[in-house]
Design an enzyme around this catalytic site. Structure first.
Site, mmCIF file in Angstrom:
data_model
loop_
_atom_site.group_PDB
_atom_site.id
_atom_site.type_symbol
_atom_site.label_atom_id
_atom_site.label_comp_id
_atom_site.label_asym_id
_atom_site.label_seq_id
_atom_site.Cartn_x
_atom_site.Cartn_y
_atom_site.Cartn_z
ATOM 1 N N ASN A 1 0.799 -1.220 0.000
ATOM 2 C CA ASN A 1 0.000 0.000 0.000
ATOM 3 C C ASN A 1 0.845 1.290 0.000
ATOM 4 O OD1 ASN A 1 -1.533 2.155 1.151
ATOM 5 N ND2 ASN A 1 -2.997 0.749 2.031
ATOM 6 N N TYR B 1 6.496 -15.573 -0.090
ATOM 7 C CA TYR B 1 6.162 -14.676 1.019
ATOM 8 C C TYR B 1 5.145 -15.323 1.942
ATOM 9 C CZ TYR B 1 4.519 -10.552 3.515
ATOM 10 O OH TYR B 1 4.182 -9.648 4.509
ATOM 11 N N ASP C 1 6.883 -2.316 11.217
ATOM 12 C CA ASP C 1 6.401 -3.572 11.772
ATOM 13 C C ASP C 1 6.954 -3.958 13.135
ATOM 14 O OD1 ASP C 1 5.764 -3.311 9.121
ATOM 15 O OD2 ASP C 1 6.148 -5.391 8.597
ATOM 16 N N ARG D 1 15.776 -9.541 11.186
ATOM 17 C CA ARG D 1 14.332 -9.758 11.102
ATOM 18 C C ARG D 1 13.751 -10.004 12.487
ATOM 19 N NH1 ARG D 1 11.782 -8.313 6.533
ATOM 20 N NH2 ARG D 1 10.090 -9.631 7.295
ATOM 21 N N TYR E 1 15.162 -4.645 11.979
ATOM 22 C CA TYR E 1 13.949 -4.093 11.437
ATOM 23 C C TYR E 1 13.234 -3.052 12.299
ATOM 24 C CZ TYR E 1 11.097 -5.161 7.539
ATOM 25 O OH TYR E 1 10.468 -5.096 6.359
ATOM 26 N N GLU F 1 16.831 -1.576 1.137
ATOM 27 C CA GLU F 1 15.591 -1.427 1.906
ATOM 28 C C GLU F 1 15.798 -0.447 3.067
ATOM 29 O OE1 GLU F 1 14.156 -5.143 3.426
ATOM 30 O OE2 GLU F 1 12.196 -4.312 3.981
HETATM 31 C C1 GLC Z 1 7.946 -4.298 5.354
HETATM 32 C C2 GLC Z 1 7.883 -2.907 5.949
HETATM 33 C C3 GLC Z 1 6.668 -2.166 5.400
HETATM 34 C C4 GLC Z 1 6.714 -2.181 3.880
HETATM 35 C C5 GLC Z 1 6.921 -3.579 3.312
HETATM 36 C C6 GLC Z 1 7.231 -3.568 1.824
HETATM 37 O O1 GLC Z 1 6.881 -5.078 5.736
HETATM 38 O O2 GLC Z 1 7.857 -2.935 7.331
HETATM 39 O O3 GLC Z 1 6.635 -0.863 5.846
HETATM 40 O O4 GLC Z 1 5.558 -1.622 3.364
HETATM 41 O O5 GLC Z 1 8.008 -4.203 3.953
HETATM 42 O O6 GLC Z 1 8.309 -2.729 1.535
#
Ligand code: GLC
Length: 441
Positions: A36, A91, A185, A217, A365, A409
């Site tokens: 999103n 995933y 997260d 992670r 993370y 990332e």
């Molecule tokens: C992880 C991040 C989240 C992001 C996703 C895809 O879940 O915590 O913020 O939208 O990765 O990049």
């Protein structure tokens, strides 16, 4: 060290490589669907060299929006954290885990920070500017106008969903019901509220550890609780009233609250420009209410806004970068001095958790690493508020990291190392839209 032109080429190639025809993967392997808030940031990147593709990202994202016919209609306007346009088995939790099999386009059942009206307004401004600069590009403005006419009612419905389902008592502070909704997260701010969630007993297989080292992670117990919350949601038939009342996890996240506030402010402006006066008034009322209510989330200790456990009422007094989006959100206190102190404390800014905090972990993370789109939102908010030098300090840090390491990332604030997934879409987009010298602002 790469030149600007080289980096720009790599950034564009990164988006093209992750393009799945209408939506962009955050990165291949680790995140094989459309996310999103990633989509919003990534659209900004596309906007700098392929505007039609940028608008397409948004059309595709909103094609997964829930409407009045889904699950009894109470979630009309809901926009999921993940939209599963195609299957993938790299995933977890994938499309078959969320209980949404009856949908034409399956999605997860939780949302993510609603930054879309802001991104769309920036895209609109960009289209207007471009067509003013070069009259032969006037069709770009027409395209933007037509797309916005389609999208605005959907964005309004989404904001209504947040206010209706996540703040049913009209307090001015929406809640989230799953740490993954915050997009941050594994933030230490969620340690206390998530400890109240019973870990799931059901077996499942994580996939993230096939892509990224376990030291970066979240631990297993955290995942067990996340799965438990996911299952709770579908067990409630996604009934927002029941979820609000009974969910074992309910938090006022300052990140979502700030991002929604800014997005509603931008939505008011877009609605006024596009003749949607009633929606503009309605959104303004929400903005006014939040503006007052957010002061209850002020931390004297950390001199910034923080989150709250909405189930117990306790302030989650943890200094995370989510609370530094105050200028961006237009809150009373802009937190500029606090941002300045944070920047003095690590080699590169802005860490996701303050480095002087006991729970700071530079590799793990959302417990320390830098995310570039957060830097962009904080910096753009500060610049809007007149803190141009401070905003530029953040931009220079980001530029240095991307030049040295490429589009990762996230990054270690103590030594600048690029971490997590590689060839990452929103990081590339951040370069194209924000960091690039002379980029559109
Ligand atoms: C992880 C991040 C989240 C992001 C996703 C895809 O879940 O915590 O913020 O939208 O990765 O990049």
């Amino acid at each position: 060290m790469q030149s600007h032109e080289q980096l720009q080429t790599v950034a564009r190639e990164t988006l093209r490589k992750n393009d799945r025809g209408g939506y962009t993967l955050p990165t291949q392997g680790l995140y094989p669907f459309q996310w999103n808030w990633d989509a919003g940031i990534t659209a900004l990147g596309w906007m700098t060299f392929d505007p039609a593709r940028a608008w397409r990202e948004y059309e595709t994202l909103f094609s997964g929006q829930w409407g009045p016919d889904h699950f009894g209609g109470a979630n009309d306007g809901f926009l999921a954290q993940i939209t599963f346009h195609q299957d993938s088995d790299t995933y977890f939790p994938g499309p078959d885990q969320w209980g949404t099999d009856s949908l034409a386009i399956r999605t997860s059942s939780i949302s993510q920070p609603p930054l879309h009206a802001t991104m769309l307004r920036w895209m609109w401004k960009e289209a207007v500017r471009t067509s003013e600069r070069d009259k032969t590009l006037a069709p770009q403005r027409d395209m933007a106008e037509a797309c916005l006419q389609e999208l605005l009612p959907k964005v309004i419905a989404h904001h209504r969903w947040w206010y209706r389902c996540r703040d049913p008592q009209g307090t001015g502070l929406v809640v989230n019901i799953h740490p993954w909704e915050t997009g941050m997260d594994n933030s230490p701010a969620w340690d206390d509220p998530q400890s109240a969630v019973l870990p799931t007993q059901r077996p499942y297989v994580r996939k993230d550890l096939n892509h990224v080292d376990a030291s970066m992670r979240p631990p297993k117990i955290f995942y067990d609780r996340m799965v438990s919350l996911m299952d709770f949601n579908s067990a409630c038939g996604f009934d927002p009233k029941r979820i609000f009342a009974e969910c074992p996890y309910r938090v006022n996240d300052i990140g979502i609250i700030s991002i929604l506030q800014r997005s509603s402010i931008d939505l008011v402006a877009l609605c006024q420009e596009f003749g949607l006066q009633d929606a503009a008034k309605e959104m303004q009322q929400h903005v006014d209410r939040t503006q007052v209510a957010v002061e209850s989330l002020w931390s004297e200790r950390w001199q910034q806004y923080v989150s709250r456990n909405a189930r117990t009422g306790a302030l989650l007094d943890v200094p995370t970068s989510a609370g530094l989006m105050a200028a961006y959100a237009g809150f009373q206190k802009d937190c500029a001095d606090t941002v300045d102190s944070w920047l003095d404390e690590t080699l590169y800014g802005i860490p996701s958790t303050r480095s002087t905090y006991i729970g700071f972990e530079p590799l793990r993370y959302w417990r320390g690493p830098i995310w570039q789109h957060i830097n962009m939102l904080i910096a753009m908010g500060l610049a809007d508020r007149g803190h141009v030098e401070l905003a530029d300090r953040i931009r220079v840090d980001s530029e240095t990291l991307l030049r040295q390491q490429g589009f990762h990332e996230y990054y270690d604030p103590t030594d600048g190392r690029g971490l997590g997934g590689g060839e990452f879409s929103w990081t590339a987009a951040t370069y194209l839209y924000w960091i690039k010298p002379n980029a559109s602002r």
